[in-house]
Design an enzyme around this catalytic site. Structure first.
Site, PDB file in Angstrom:
ATOM      1  N   ASN A  37       0.950  -1.251   0.089  1.00 28.54           N
ATOM      2  CA  ASN A  37      -0.075   0.104   0.056  1.00 28.54           C
ATOM      3  C   ASN A  37       0.873   1.361   0.001  1.00 28.54           C
ATOM      4  O   ASN A  37       0.458   2.300  -0.546  1.00 28.54           O
ATOM      5  CB  ASN A  37      -0.929  -0.010   1.228  1.00 28.54           C
ATOM      6  N   SER A  58       4.118  -9.351  -3.487  1.00 33.46           N
ATOM      7  CA  SER A  58       4.393  -9.805  -4.832  1.00 33.46           C
ATOM      8  C   SER A  58       3.786  -8.761  -5.907  1.00 33.46           C
ATOM      9  O   SER A  58       4.308  -9.124  -7.042  1.00 33.46           O
ATOM     10  CB  SER A  58       4.013 -10.964  -4.759  1.00 33.46           C
ATOM     11  N   GLU A 109       3.957  -4.034  12.526  1.00 31.18           N
ATOM     12  CA  GLU A 109       2.842  -3.202  12.517  1.00 31.18           C
ATOM     13  C   GLU A 109       1.843  -3.639  11.463  1.00 31.18           C
ATOM     14  O   GLU A 109       2.042  -4.123  10.448  1.00 31.18           O
ATOM     15  CB  GLU A 109       3.549  -1.766  11.612  1.00 31.18           C
ATOM     16  N   CYS A 140      -3.379   1.541   6.755  1.00 31.63           N
ATOM     17  CA  CYS A 140      -3.726   0.792   8.227  1.00 31.63           C
ATOM     18  C   CYS A 140      -4.214   2.048   8.962  1.00 31.63           C
ATOM     19  O   CYS A 140      -4.954   1.589   9.878  1.00 31.63           O
ATOM     20  CB  CYS A 140      -2.369   0.365   8.557  1.00 31.63           C
TER      21      CYS A 140
END
Length: 458
Positions: A131, A157, A228, A262
């Site tokens: 991300n 990947s 994390e 996140c």
């Protein structure tokens, strides 16, 4: 086997990479160990000079790297440029402050001399997500390698091009070959890498499930980990908040990086007297975001990283609606959904306990509004989650908000009247199922060093 880079905006193959064999991977691990025996003795001044060069290389290649992120995982190009600039910043920050963070600390005891020294531990494996394909890696690279460690990267990947680009940035900056290397492998080989005796620690940013597996393997070998993981970040909107300003910040937080962050706001917990007004403002702000080609500077919302992730998100949205949530905005698959990963800005209200939007991590451009009776009820709802990464409070009563942030909210980063974000100057990480350990700041550079006591009796 191969690792494919696929454009989520078009579904087209960008490039195919060959997955490395264990023979190749082990050679890289051995190379890192050999280089580390020299790198750990390199002066901090020399390491810092190279890190500053890495910062300059990043800025020089900013446009190309932003285009690469847009192509591989759909990040709007204007956000990609900001990500590269932030990577350059973290490199400069540690180059300028690392010596102070790693300086011996004298401690008065009954010894003639006693102090704490911070020494590098060796090669650290970094397992990183797609991300923020550059930022997640450089916030590991800057403190860990500057402290005298070597790094091996197992990247997601679907961003192999970004992984290779990071390795080239480090080489272009002049770091010795082997100080930082990319491993072109899938998840099946990760345990084998962790088991290698030259791997001294592991850092992972990713899902809770991935963190559990890596922590179990590393723990069985007594190897340090920093995790994390996911988040279901609550943003509390109290009745006295500046609602227009709060709605603007909340919309930006929820939709940044196409909602795939996140620490993006996910649950908007609103005091009952202002829920209708805030929801209306949030809908307005979210509907103003332009969804389109991530290569277009005007685009605010690009595609999600993969079609399967988009489809999973849509199932979560439909499940909430089936359970009684109300769809206020979005929630519809776009045309040609089979060939792209777009999903519109979506707003759900009437979200209650038991629904996915209340308890699960919704990793996409979907906002959930939950009603709270009062500030105490809002705190209860905010903490009613297995996660604990970020949280925010919006109110004009700053003294009350600070107490909520400092003492009541169960999260690793609590913000008042602002968007939760990471900053090189501040420690970053979570509690509960959001992980443990810290990245960034003074605390981040101390995670992967031997905090050594030196005691001289006389």
């Amino acid at each position: 086997m191969s690792i494919q880079s696929i454009n989520p905006a078009t579904g087209q193959l960008i490039k195919e990479f060959s997955e490395e064999s264990w023979f190749t991977v082990e050679r890289k691990i051995v190379r890192a160990e050999k280089v580390w025996n020299e790198w750990k003795n390199t002066s901090f001044t020399a390491r810092a000079a190279l890190m500053k060069k890495a910062s300059a290389v990043l800025l020089k290649q900013k446009d190309r790297l932003a285009e690469l992120m847009a192509a591989e995982m759909g990040k709007p190009i204007k956000e990609g440029a900001g990500e590269v600039e932030k990577c350059a910043w973290v490199c400069r920050y540690y180059a300028e402050n690392g010596a102070r963070f790693l300086k011996d600390v004298l401690v008065e005891t009954d010894a003639q001399k006693s102090y704490v020294s911070y020494q590098p531990i060796g090669t650290v494996l970094a397992i990183m997500p797609w991300n923020f394909p550059l930022w997640q890696v450089f916030r590991f690279i800057a403190p860990s390698i500057l402290a005298g460690n070597c790094g091996l990267l197992k990247h997601a990947s679907n961003v192999p091009g970004c992984a290779k680009a990071i390795e080239l940035v480090m080489l272009d900056a002049g770091f010795p070959k082997g100080v930082f290397q990319h491993l072109a492998i899938g998840s099946k080989m990760v345990n084998q890498v962790i088991e290698h005796p030259f791997i001294k620690a592991v850092t992972l940013t990713g899902s809770t499930e991935a963190g559990q597996k890596v922590a179990a393997k590393a723990g069985s070998l007594i190897k340090k980990t920093v995790l994390e993981l996911g988040g279901s970040d609550p943003y509390i909107i109290l009745a006295d908040a500046n609602l227009k300003e709060a709605a603007t910040i909340c919309a930006n937080s929820r939709l940044i990086n196409n909602g795939q962050s996140c620490i993006a706001a996910k649950r908007f917990i609103v005091e009952k007297p202002v829920v209708k007004k805030f929801t209306s403002l949030l809908k307005e702000k979210m509907s103003q975001k332009i969804m389109g080609d991530p290569m277009d500077p005007a685009t605010d919302l690009g595609p999600m990283a993969r079609i399967d992730l988009r489809d999973q998100l849509h199932k979560q949205v439909l499940k909430n609606i089936e359970m009684g949530a109300k769809l206020i905005l979005g929630g519809q698959l776009p045309k040609d959904a089979a060939h792209n990963a777009y999903y519109p800005a979506t707003l759900l209200t009437n979200v209650k306990k038991g629904m996915p939007a209340y308890s699960e991590e919704i990793f996409g451009p979907v906002a959930s509004v939950i009603i709270a009776k009062d500030s105490n009820d809002a705190i209860r709802i905010a903490n009613d989650t297995t996660f604990g990464l970020g949280a925010a409070v919006f109110t004009k009563n700053k003294r009350k908000a600070e107490k909520m942030a400092r003492e009541q909210l169960q999260a690793g980063a609590c913000f008042v009247n602002g968007l939760v974000r990471s900053d090189p100057r501040l420690p970053f990480g979570g509690v509960k199922m959001s992980g443990y350990g810290r990245e960034l700041g003074l605390h981040g550079i101390h995670e992967f060093v031997n905090i050594k006591t030196v005691y001289i009796a006389g």
